[in-house]
Design a protein around this motif. Structure first.
Motif, short mmCIF file in Angstrom:
data_model
loop_
_atom_site.label_atom_id
_atom_site.label_comp_id
_atom_site.label_asym_id
_atom_site.label_seq_id
_atom_site.Cartn_x
_atom_site.Cartn_y
_atom_site.Cartn_z
N ASP A 281 -35.67 17.28 -53.59
CA ASP A 281 -35.62 16.10 -52.49
C ASP A 281 -36.84 16.26 -51.53
OD1 ASP A 281 -33.44 14.94 -53.73
OD2 ASP A 281 -31.82 16.15 -52.46
N PHE A 282 -37.06 17.52 -51.07
CA PHE A 282 -38.02 17.71 -49.98
C PHE A 282 -39.27 17.12 -50.48
CE2 PHE A 282 -41.61 20.28 -48.39
CZ PHE A 282 -41.46 20.09 -47.02
N TYR A 283 -39.54 17.78 -51.71
CA TYR A 283 -41.21 17.40 -52.27
C TYR A 283 -41.19 16.05 -52.60
CZ TYR A 283 -41.20 22.43 -52.08
OH TYR A 283 -40.87 23.94 -51.64
N ASP A 284 -40.05 15.42 -53.14
CA ASP A 284 -40.12 13.92 -53.39
C ASP A 284 -40.41 13.42 -52.47
OD1 ASP A 284 -39.33 14.35 -56.16
OD2 ASP A 284 -37.31 14.24 -56.10
N VAL A 285 -39.80 13.49 -51.35
CA VAL A 285 -40.08 12.66 -49.96
C VAL A 285 -41.40 12.54 -49.58
CG1 VAL A 285 -39.34 12.21 -47.61
CG2 VAL A 285 -37.47 12.76 -49.15
N CYS A 286 -42.11 13.91 -49.80
CA CYS A 286 -43.40 14.10 -49.20
C CYS A 286 -44.21 13.39 -50.18
CB CYS A 286 -43.87 15.68 -49.27
SG CYS A 286 -42.88 16.54 -47.76
N ASP A 287 -44.00 13.32 -51.57
CA ASP A 287 -44.73 12.72 -52.53
C ASP A 287 -44.54 11.09 -52.03
OD1 ASP A 287 -45.31 14.98 -53.98
OD2 ASP A 287 -43.62 14.37 -55.59
N GLU A 288 -43.53 10.65 -51.65
CA GLU A 288 -43.43 9.37 -51.32
C GLU A 288 -44.16 8.72 -50.08
OE1 GLU A 288 -39.40 8.67 -51.32
OE2 GLU A 288 -39.09 9.61 -53.57
N LEU A 289 -44.22 9.71 -49.22
CA LEU A 289 -44.68 9.42 -47.91
C LEU A 289 -46.21 9.84 -47.70
CD1 LEU A 289 -41.88 10.19 -45.71
CD2 LEU A 289 -42.33 7.91 -46.67
N GLY A 290 -46.76 10.54 -48.52
CA GLY A 290 -48.10 11.06 -48.62
C GLY A 290 -48.24 12.21 -47.49
N VAL A 291 -47.33 12.94 -47.56
CA VAL A 291 -47.28 14.23 -46.55
C VAL A 291 -47.56 15.43 -47.53
CG1 VAL A 291 -46.22 15.87 -45.25
CG2 VAL A 291 -45.70 13.46 -45.20
N LEU A 292 -48.96 15.98 -47.29
CA LEU A 292 -49.47 17.07 -48.02
C LEU A 292 -48.23 18.37 -47.71
CD1 LEU A 292 -53.27 17.16 -47.67
CD2 LEU A 292 -51.91 16.47 -49.62
#
Length: 816
Positions: free
Chosen positions: A369-380
């Motif tokens: 979930d953490f990495y999926d949200v970062c993928d979606e929001l453009g957070v490296l």
């Protein structure tokens, strides 16, 4: 077959051995209801058997939990379904566990960071089955392993480096000692025949304008199964198929997707994600996998230059100026986290204009979930391997555990577009060089082989598209001090620990991957868990919620000449929150003015894992501290500051956008007193190219004060940007006590507070949580010159009749 509680499987937990206090012994001798996934602390809380570990001084009274052995047990019905292989899949066992099925031991584990598969084909029976997992007390287990394996240097109380468990679960200088056990991730029975997909690594890259998907599919085969298998990969409208012979352990499937939309970090472009479907067919046997990828390239430049050695991350060939924060586990009890909690906390980063989160090495490999949200929001995502502030044995059995967990972590996370860096460790190379480890180690291994050999080889094999860094800090040269400001990454911790925050300007770091300054949480957060009477910075419960060595004394010393000593607890709270915000912003703004010499900062830290006085920008109850608002300003796409350069002052503009920044700048030297008289004024044009910084010298008419204690410099851009410079610190600055008026008005969903200045009103801050803990405010640390107004918008609460101290604060009421 799912064996988690939400699937209907009933679990119990009971204490089997250990220092259980007498008042708990009777209740815990019998089983109580357990939740899987879960942790023993949360089970005991749900049963009403222990008080909240976060409240008051309860934490210390509950340390016995981490020295007690616990038994988790369930019964479940199972019927043969025609498949030939039955496996228990445990995605996470925390930590030293003995697993028994129907009275037969099937495994012993001691690594929280791994998933496990146990073949139970011969042990499952039709009808009722019993699964028991015995967990040894983690604190005692760490002590025992340290005695058996040898004591390696470490920070904090427990030898967390002897066991592969979340280090901060044993306590850290911001977190509680709540060493827990439990089935902390899903557990299930998988039934299959012939062949199955073991893992998929869909590595997405670029070839010109086209996307390249290199999918590595690992297969597991049942003994005696001889059929060939067909693997089909679908992505971006392209379908690719390969056939592999029986027994093939890994198959590579490559596909080219024409004219893909590139994935970019926020602030540089959009974040398109492509669905990937992998299908397996072998006769009548089928299996499948789905995920998402983003097409991008990431490189890390640390090649020596004329200044030493840089640290530059580039996405799709474009350098990214990093505006980041360090991330710790978002709750001391990590099983309480879910997709919604990650979305909320990562939004704190995005709303503060951040583009990178560093998952720190004393925590966990986060959930998908953490990495999926970062993928979606453009957070490296900068991902540490889980080694922090300690030396680690490279001998067996630890080495095999390290390799197994690293392989699993890289395999699982490699698909994520946001993954930007694999980092070998946190501060361990620095520790070996400078923290006195060599004598107690006596020539034994300490982790070097992991960081310089094993881990980079695993990354090169399994995720060659993602850069690897040996550690943080590191200078990328064996013959240079690992924390050298001129090379690579730097941690700046003399500020906070020993020296004043003005020391930040003495450094010209290439990249700062840790630095920070403490401050208390929101008032409502603090008083929900600290009940000292009277409330005092050095009260018993207050100090339970301050884990740093001499932390509150350092808060006091850290005021320096910047702010006066507080008069009461309300002033203590506001003064130390304000000083925290100013200290961190001071460092970031100066280092940004050094661009392109400096290429980014990662502040310590974004979040807390419980209510505590700490370095966090957002406290354990989700309140954004003044520091968060200071970060939002200091991390803005376009930053305007006044900075010293040798014998002059300059206006520094850093433009981290793809457009030229052009505006008219008005610079005035003004009086702090009523009316705010303009004593001198100049106007000039500011033009900053895209992704660039410029310095503009200020004339003597502005920089030479007639009376330093009653004057300040105000810089205004035609686009609304602003910056200020003060000739003296606030403790010496003459500010007016009645410098503003207020008006409160009710609006839908909350209320507005409009403040109008009659003289310089410095660092206005509204704390509506002091009236209602559910209230949130949209702005903070607002400076107004005479005649200006600002409206604070509050949500989640009803309007009060009026606001004043301690709800509405400013620097003015600290010095007058």
């Amino acid at each position: 077959m799912n064996l988690t509680s939400d699937s209907g499987t009933s679990w119990t937990v009971r204490a089997t051995d250990g220092p259980v206090p007498e008042q708990f012994s009777a209740a815990l001798a019998a089983p109580i209801v357990a939740t899987v996934p879960g942790e023993v602390h949360t089970d005991l809380l749900a049963a009403g058997l222990i008080p909240d570990p976060f409240d008051g001084a309860n934490e210390g009274q509950l340390h016995w939990i981490g020295r007690t052995n616990w038994q988790y047990r369930t019964e479940f019905d199972w019927e043969p379904d025609g498949h030939t292989v039955q496996e228990i899949v445990a995605e996470g066992l925390d930590t030293a566990a003995t697993v028994t099925l129907n009275g037969t031991e099937i495994a012993k584990t001691w690594n929280q960071h791994r998933a496990y598969r146990f073949d139970v084909t011969a042990l499952l029976v039709a009808g009722r089955n019993e699964l028991v997992i015995e967990f040894a007390g983690p604190a005692d287990t760490a002590d025992r392993l340290a005695e058996q394996l040898g004591l390696w240097p470490h920070t904090n109380l427990h030898p967390y480096n002897a066991i592969r468990k979340m280090a901060s679960n044993f306590g850290w200088d911001w977190g509680p000692d709540v060493a827990t056990v439990g089935v902390w991730k899903p557990i299930r029975i998988e039934s299959w025949t012939g062949v199955r997909i073991d893992s998929v690594r869909p590595l997405a890259g670029l070839d010109g304008d086209n996307g390249v998907l290199d999918a590595k599919v690992a297969l597991a085969w049942a003994d005696g199964f001889t059929a060939d298998a067909t693997i089909t990969v679908e992505a971006g409208g392209t379908t690719t198929e390969v056939t592999v012979a029986a027994g093939t352990e890994e198959a590579g499937v490559s596909a080219t997707i024409d004219a893909v939309d590139r994935w970019w970090p926020r602030g540089h472009g959009e974040q398109p994600l492509y669905d990937v479907t992998v299908s397996l067919n072998a006769g009548e046997q089928t299996d499948g996998w789905t995920g998402r990828v983003g097409f991008r390239t990431i490189t890390m430049d640390v090649a020596p230059d004329e200044h030493g050695g840089p640290f530059v991350l580039s996405v799709n060939g474009k350098p990214v100026f990093v505006r980041g924060a360090n991330w710790i586990p978002d709750d001391a009890f990590v099983t309480r986290l879910d997709r919604s909690t990650y979305e909320r906390s990562i939004a704190d980063a995005v709303d503060a204009e951040m583009n990178l989160l560093r998952v720190w090495g004393g925590g966990i490999y986060e959930t998908d979930d953490f990495y999926d949200v970062c993928d979606e929001l453009g957070v490296l995502v900068w991902q540490d391997f889980l080694f922090a502030c300690a030396a680690y044995s490279e001998d067996e059995p630890l080495r095999s555990e390290v390799e197994a967990e690293a392989r699993q972590a890289v395999t699982r996370l490699s698909r994520h577009a946001s993954l930007a860096v694999w980092n070998g460790n946190n501060e361990n190379i620095w520790g070996y060089v400078e923290w006195g480890w060599r004598q107690p180690l006596g020539g034994r291994t300490w982790g070097e082989g992991y960081y310089f050999d094993l881990l980079p080889k695993i990354v090169a094999e399994l995720d060659p598209r993602t850069p690897y860094s040996q550690g943080s800090p590191y200078s990328y040269d064996h013959f240079v001090h690992p924390n050298d400001e001129r090379n690579g990454t730097m941690h700046v911790w003399d500020v906070w620990n020993q020296v004043d925050y003005s020391t930040y300007r003495k450094y010209k770091p290439r990249f700062v991957s840790e630095f920070g300054f403490q401050g208390p949480p929101a008032w409502s957060t603090l008083t929900s868990v600290v009940h000292d009477q009277p409330l005092d910075p050095y009260g018993e419960q207050m100090l339970v919620h301050q884990k740093a060595f001499e932390g509150n004394l350092k808060l006091e010393r850290g005021l320096g000449d910047h702010l006066p000593m507080w008069k009461d607890i309300d002033d203590w709270h506001w003064t130390t929150q304000l000083n925290q915000a100013r200290a961190v912003a001071y460092g970031i703004e100066y280092w940004r003015s050094l661009f392109p010499l400096n290429t980014g900062t990662i502040v310590w830290q974004l979040n807390d894992n419980w209510p505590v006085i700490s370095w966090a920008a957002v406290d354990g109850h989700g309140h954004r501290k003044p520091l968060w608002f200071a970060l939002k300003h200091a991390y803005a796409d376009r930053l305007l500051t006044v900075q010293p350069r040798e014998d002059e002052l300059v206006v520094a503009g850093h433009n981290d956008t793809d457009e030229v920044w052009s505006t008219s700048i008005t610079v005035a030297r003004r009086s702090t007193s009523a009316g705010g008289a303009v004593l001198a004024q100049e106007t000039f044009a500011l033009e900053v190219p895209a992704r660039a910084a410029v310095l503009n010298s200020l004339p003597e008419s502005i920089t030479k004060a007639g009376e330093a204690t009653t004057e300040y410099i105000e810089v205004r851009g035609g686009d609304g940007s602003a910056a200020y410079w003060y000739f003296v610190e606030d403790a010496a600055l003459q500010l007016t006590g009645d410098a503003y008026t207020t008006e409160v008005s009710a609006v839908d969903g909350g209320y507005d507070v409009t403040v109008t200045a009659t003289a310089l009103a410095k660092d206005l801050a509204l704390f509506p949580d002091r009236l209602d803990a559910a209230a949130k405010v949209d702005s903070c640390l607002i400076t107004l010159s005479a005649g200006e107004s600002h409206t604070f918008h509050v949500t989640g609460a009803s309007a009060p009749a009026e606001v004043g101290v301690p709800v509405l604060r400013s620097a003015n009421d600290l010095v007058t």
